[in-house]
Design a protein around this motif. Structure first.
Motif, PDB file in Angstrom:
ATOM      1  N   VAL A  63      27.051  22.700  28.948  1.00 20.65           N
ATOM      2  CA  VAL A  63      27.100  21.260  29.139  1.00 20.65           C
ATOM      3  C   VAL A  63      25.845  20.861  29.876  1.00 20.65           C
ATOM      4  N   ASN A 123      36.078  19.318  34.660  1.00 23.01           N
ATOM      5  CA  ASN A 123      36.331  20.715  34.323  1.00 23.01           C
ATOM      6  C   ASN A 123      37.271  21.299  35.374  1.00 23.01           C
ATOM      7  N   THR A 135      37.492   9.459  24.771  1.00 23.96           N
ATOM      8  CA  THR A 135      37.222  10.866  25.058  1.00 23.96           C
ATOM      9  C   THR A 135      36.525  11.526  23.870  1.00 23.96           C
ATOM     10  N   ASN A 177      24.557  13.180  29.463  1.00 27.72           N
ATOM     11  CA  ASN A 177      24.659  14.628  29.317  1.00 27.72           C
ATOM     12  C   ASN A 177      24.973  14.972  27.875  1.00 27.72           C
ATOM     13  N   ASP A 184      37.994  19.515  30.257  1.00 29.53           N
ATOM     14  CA  ASP A 184      38.252  20.938  30.046  1.00 29.53           C
ATOM     15  C   ASP A 184      39.340  21.399  31.009  1.00 29.53           C
ATOM     16  N   PHE A 235      30.657  13.363  36.955  1.00 31.11           N
ATOM     17  CA  PHE A 235      30.748  14.794  36.664  1.00 31.11           C
ATOM     18  C   PHE A 235      31.532  15.460  37.778  1.00 31.11           C
ATOM     19  N   ILE A 267      26.979  18.016  25.171  1.00 28.27           N
ATOM     20  CA  ILE A 267      28.021  19.031  25.105  1.00 28.27           C
ATOM     21  C   ILE A 267      27.714  19.975  23.954  1.00 28.27           C
ATOM     22  N   SER A 322      33.849  10.834  27.519  1.00 24.38           N
ATOM     23  CA  SER A 322      34.132  11.899  28.474  1.00 24.38           C
ATOM     24  C   SER A 322      34.456  13.219  27.788  1.00 24.38           C
ATOM     25  N   GLN A 323      34.315  14.288  28.583  1.00 25.03           N
ATOM     26  CA  GLN A 323      34.615  15.648  28.158  1.00 25.03           C
ATOM     27  C   GLN A 323      35.572  16.245  29.185  1.00 25.03           C
ATOM     28  N   ARG A 348      32.937  10.944  33.156  1.00 21.63           N
ATOM     29  CA  ARG A 348      32.369  11.463  31.909  1.00 21.63           C
ATOM     30  C   ARG A 348      32.725  12.937  31.691  1.00 21.63           C
ATOM     31  N   TYR A 349      32.939  13.684  32.765  1.00 20.88           N
ATOM     32  CA  TYR A 349      33.155  15.125  32.611  1.00 20.88           C
ATOM     33  C   TYR A 349      34.072  15.634  33.714  1.00 20.88           C
ATOM     34  N   ASP A 378      33.414  19.224  38.567  1.00 21.57           N
ATOM     35  CA  ASP A 378      33.678  20.597  38.142  1.00 21.57           C
ATOM     36  C   ASP A 378      34.368  21.347  39.283  1.00 21.57           C
TER      37      ASP A 378
END
Length: 972
Positions: free
Chosen positions: A957, A546, A588, A784, A568, A521, A786, A565-566, A543-544, A523
């Motif tokens: 999230v 941002n 993804t 996690n 942004d 993660f 979404i 994964s996410q 996985r994430y 961010d």
């Protein structure tokens, strides 16, 4: 039991075959050091025999690796004990056959499972089983009430699913221990409970946490009189907590937290002298009060936080001298915590929350020197932390969040050298904090200082990583960080990093990408970064990510590997997409690139990303046509948002039967042609928005075949013809699930169909069982989840407004700027949930129906620019929520209804109606005019409550990270 006979050859051969099935690693070399051909296998590590045959095999926790379980184990038909847990079988499936041969097996342990798929039927035929453990190893990262993330050791989402529970245990009549944590049941209703009562009469330990079971606890469970442990936490169980738990004389552990139980908690359960643990926390509708505790109570754990327990905390709680864990919610308790709690010298864990708790931190807390875990959250406690906090030398976790603590973080915290986890977010701590000062805590793995009034700086940075703890979870959101922390350079074990909402600028240092390549993660949103500091292909396995709300330029970055994964990247200045790197997105789940400057065509290579469920490319300058495969092969794509680009051509017309769309938004483009009728295959479609294009055709009655469609926006296109069905096909246009219908600015004509409005049944009521907000929010993995909130732009209260989320309580009809004629159908008054009705700029005639006064939820009514006549219905003045009314440019006459509410409306609501008179118009009425005085029924109701609720999060999230989405007004 030592074997009197040496190992039989076939037994040794089977064990050696099993050994060869594991990869050669340091772990296997250690585990199998004694497993040598030609020696007595009954003397090998983890092996026991009886009569030369293997009866006991324990390979648990050896960290062995294998591509799957070798069938050789099924040759050991005399096995009574088998433990394969804590090894890595690479998400393979257990053999479908073979277990049924192990007829003497009494103990089977495959926990935590690194297998996937279903449980073999053969396990259910092992009638001698006494203990069965197929559970995943889970722990709960507790951030208070509903801010919880369930993790499975950060491993891929392995484990068993779709298990037929009744079939699994039907023949296990000798079972005494059953552990199935995180094993998802396919038939999770009440059946699980009766199946246990009928099939496992000897059960003593029942552990079914996080199994997706539901319904109430059945009365027949009381027949299982040997129960000593009941662990049903984290399910969807409902109803009352049965009183019979008080009468189960062997019951020692009752774990019912995080369900949906309700009603009075039977106080008699507290009197069960055998009980050592009671946990009913986070059952929000359970109420009751604490009893007087006798001196000889056996309680070791007591958790009632997150409930509606009330009354006084009895001073007799000090009688619980063996109590190790205590959690309370002070929402309904008196505001003072009794000092008798300070006498619980054995407490290891103390958690308290609730807005009813005010004042400063009680001094007696620092006398609880056995504490290893302290959490104070969601409360009104304020003031500085006492320096005596340093007395809690055994603390491993201190979590003080969402309260009103102020002042500097006391230096004595750095004396707590056993701390593994320090969470201080959402308070009012002040001052400058040196990040490296926390490196003095040698075991620190979790640190959260987010959302205070702190300024975090590097401090003295040591170029060596030797003296630093290995932090895994770090959250420094909103910490006034102006420079990327160099103190993190050697923190290469971080798996969760949040540096959002700071003032960092320039380039991300290149070492960051290499250091955190395996971060789950990351961010960095809401900063001022301008450069990635790396090539487009990022060396990440994450996985994430941002990166939203920065000033990044150039091509959008692509992680090298992106399983589940996410990503942004919204609200930046990215200008292109690297076509050749898009295949790296395989795996993804979500890609958001909205509000950038991305130009060129939509890459058709997105069609190769079979895992993609959310694709948001809105508000860019993309051109060309939509790749047909993106819509026609959408078996996984749930959300496609292409709003606000320069796309042309027609919508693809050959959607497949497995269409997965839940929201399709192509509004504010230049798309032509007609709506594809093959959209009827998209049975999960909730939102369809094609506003502001060049699309034509008649009203799409065929959409009655979409059973979940709630939002239909066709405004500003070239649709024509009548609204609703032809007389011959009246039953083929029932859009009964619609809540929002926007047909404004088209060429629709004819009369508004009288009976058709009666078919809009979802505009008549809102189900109390539904979620409040329209969203897509599946749990994609145990790491996690979404949530993507559906958004739209509507004309409401006379303004063109973007709604960053759509409440399911919001109901709107807009047929303005068309060529409808005839009268307003009285049947519209049956749509009792309507918040907005706009029929302006048509050619409607006749009076305003009196029945509209029954629309008590109406906030906005626009009937302007028609040919309506007659008087304004008096009862319209009684609509308390009606804050926007426009009846201008009609042929209305008579006195405007008088009420305190109507007097607040501007005269523009009534102008250019030659026959109207009275306030707020300056034209006075003659004495002969009828007095339309209407009393105001309720002056306290808010006229803008729905709008207030619309201001909120754009999406969420896991770990309760939230980002506010702001969409500017973009026209053609």
């Amino acid at each position: 039991i030592a074997s009197s006979l040496p190992c039989l050859p076939d037994q040794a051969a089977a064990l050696l075959q099993l050994k060869r099935s594991f990869s050669a690693t340091t772990a296997s070399a250690t585990a199998f050091r004694s497993w040598r051909a030609g020696t007595d296998c009954c003397r090998w590590a983890g092996v026991r025999c009886d009569g030369g045959r293997v009866t006991f095999l324990d390979l648990g926790g050896r960290r062995l690796q294998s591509g799957g379980l070798d069938a050789a184990v099924f040759s050991l038909t005399s096995l009574r004990y088998l433990n394969l847990g804590g090894n890595d079988f690479n998400a393979s499936q257990l053999p479908a056959t073979g277990f049924e041969r192990l007829t003497e097996l009494t103990h089977l342990n495959i926990s935590p499972p690194s297998f996937a798929g279903q449980i073999p039927a053969g396990i259910g035929s092992l009638t001698n089983l006494v203990s069965l453990d197929l559970s995943s190893s889970i722990y709960i990262v507790n951030q208070g009430d509903d801010d919880v993330s369930i993790m499975s050791n950060l491993l891929p989402p392995w484990g068993f699913s779709r298990v037929n529970f009744e079939k699994l245990i039907a023949n296990l009549g000798n079972l005494r221990e059953l552990y199935l944590g995180l094993v998802y049941m396919s038939n999770g209703g009440e059946g699980w409970c009766n199946a246990l009562a009928n099939s496992t009469p000897k059960i003593q330990v029942l552990s079914l946490p996080l199994c997706q079971i539901s319904g109430p606890i059945c009365q027949s469970l009381f027949s299982l009189r040997s129960l000593s442990v009941v662990d049903l936490q984290g399910n969807d169980l409902s109803g009352a907590i049965p009183e019979f738990f008080a009468d189960l004389s062997s019951l020692s552990v009752l774990q019912l937290s995080r369900n949906k139980f309700e009603g009075l908690f039977p106080q008699r359960i507290f009197q069960n002298r055998k009980l050592t643990a009671i946990d009913i926390s986070y059952n929000y509708e359970v109420y009751g009060d604490l009893p007087n505790f006798p001196p000889n109570s056996s309680l070791i754990k007591l958790h009632v936080s997150g409930t509606k327990f009330s009354g006084y905390i009895p001073s007799s709680i000090s009688n619980l001298t063996d109590l190790k864990e205590l959690s309370l919610s002070a929402n309904n308790f008196p505001t003072e915590l009794p000092s008798s709690l300070g006498m619980l010298k054995s407490l290891n864990l103390f958690e308290v929350s609730g807005l009813g708790l005010v004042g400063s931190m009680p001094a007696w807390i620092t006398n609880l020197t056995s504490l290893t875990d302290l959490q104070i959250s969601h409360c009104g406690l304020s003031g500085s932390l006492p320096s005596s906090i340093g007395n809690l030398k055994n603390l491993r976790r201190m979590s003080l969040f969402k309260s009103n603590f102020t002042g500097n973080i006391p230096l004595q915290i750095f004396n707590l050298t056993q701390l593994h986890s320090l969470h201080l977010p959402l308070n009012n701590f002040v001052g400058t904090v040196e990040l490296t000062s926390f490196w003095r805590l040698p075991y620190l793995s979790h640190l959260d200082l987010s959302n205070n009034k702190l300024s975090v700086v590097d401090g003295l940075v040591n170029d060596s990583a030797v003296s630093s703890p290995k932090v895994k979870f770090l959250s420094l959101a909103s910490c006034n960080i102006s420079k990327f922390p160099n103190a993190l350079r050697h923190q290469d074990k971080i798996i969760f990093l949040d540096l959002s909402n700071n003032q960092m600028n320039g380039a991300i240092p290149p070492w960051a990408w290499e250091t955190w390549k395996e971060s789950f993660f990351l961010d960095l949103s809401n900063n001022k970064f301008t450069s990635l500091g790396h090539d487009t292909l990022l060396p990440l396995y994450t996985r994430y990510i941002n990166l939203s709300y920065n000033m990044f330029e150039g091509p959008i970055p692509i992680p090298k590997e992106s399983t589940d994964s996410q990503l942004d990247y919204s609200n930046n200045r990215f200008s292109s997409m690297p076509f050749d790197l898009i295949p790296y997105l395989a795996g993804t789940l979500s890609l958001k690139v909205s509000m950038n400057n991305v130009s060129g065509e939509v890459p058709s290579t997105f069609c190769t990303v079979k895992s993609l469920q959310i694709l948001d490319l809105s508000y860019n300058i993309l051109n060309g046509s939509i790749p047909s495969c993106l819509m026609e092969n959408s078996s996984t794509l749930k959300i496609l948002n292409l709003r606000g680009n320069e796309l042309r051509g027609e919508l693809p017309h050959n959607m497949k039967e497995d269409c997965a769309f839940e929201a399709l938004d192509v509004s504010y483009n230049w798309i032509e042609g007609t709506l594809p009728k093959s959209l009827v295959t998209c049975k999960n479609l909730v939102v369809l928005n094609v506003a502001n294009n060049q699309i034509g055709g008649s009203f799409p009655c065929w959409m009655h075949l979409l059973p979940k469609l709630q939002v239909l926006v066709l405004k500003s296109n070239k649709f024509y013809g009548p609204l609703g069905p032809t007389l011959a096909k009246d039953d083929e246009c029932e859009l009964q699930y619609l809540r929002i219908l926007d047909l404004a600015s088209n060429n629709f004509s004819g009369v508004l169909p009288y009976e058709w409005f009666r078919k809009l049944k979802s505009m008549m009521s809102v189900s109390i069982n539904e979620t409040l907000v329209m969203k897509d929010g599946d749990m994609y993995s145990t790491f996690n989840h979404i949530t993507y909130l559906f958004t739209a732009r509507f004309t409401y209260k006379g303004l063109d407004m973007m709604f960053p989320k759509i409440l399911k309580t919001f109901v709107l009809i807009d047929v303005s700027n068309n060529r409808f004629h005839g009268s307003i159908p009285e049947t519209i008054a049956t749509l009792s949930m309507l918040n907005g009705l706009n029929m302006s700029h048509n050619a409607l005639t006749g009076p305003i129906p009196n029945q509209l006064a029954s629309l008590h939820q109406l906030e906005s009514l626009d009937l302007s620019s028609n040919k309506l006549s007659g008087e304004i219905p008096q009862k319209l003045a009684s609509l308390d929520f009606l804050s926007t009314l426009n009846l201008s440019d009609n042929m209305l006459e008579g006195r405007i209804p008088e009420s305190p509410h109507f007097l607040t409306l501007p005269n523009s609501s009534f102008i250019r109606n030659a026959g109207l008179c009275g306030p707020p118009l300056s034209k006075e009425c003659s004495n002969k005019s009828t007095s339309n005085v209407m009393p105001h029924l309720s002056e306290e109701k808010s006229a803008d409550i729905i709008l207030f609720l619309f201001v909120g999060l754009g999406f969420g999230v896991g770990f309760a990270i939230a980002i506010v989405v702001r969409k500017p007004c973009i026209g053609k």
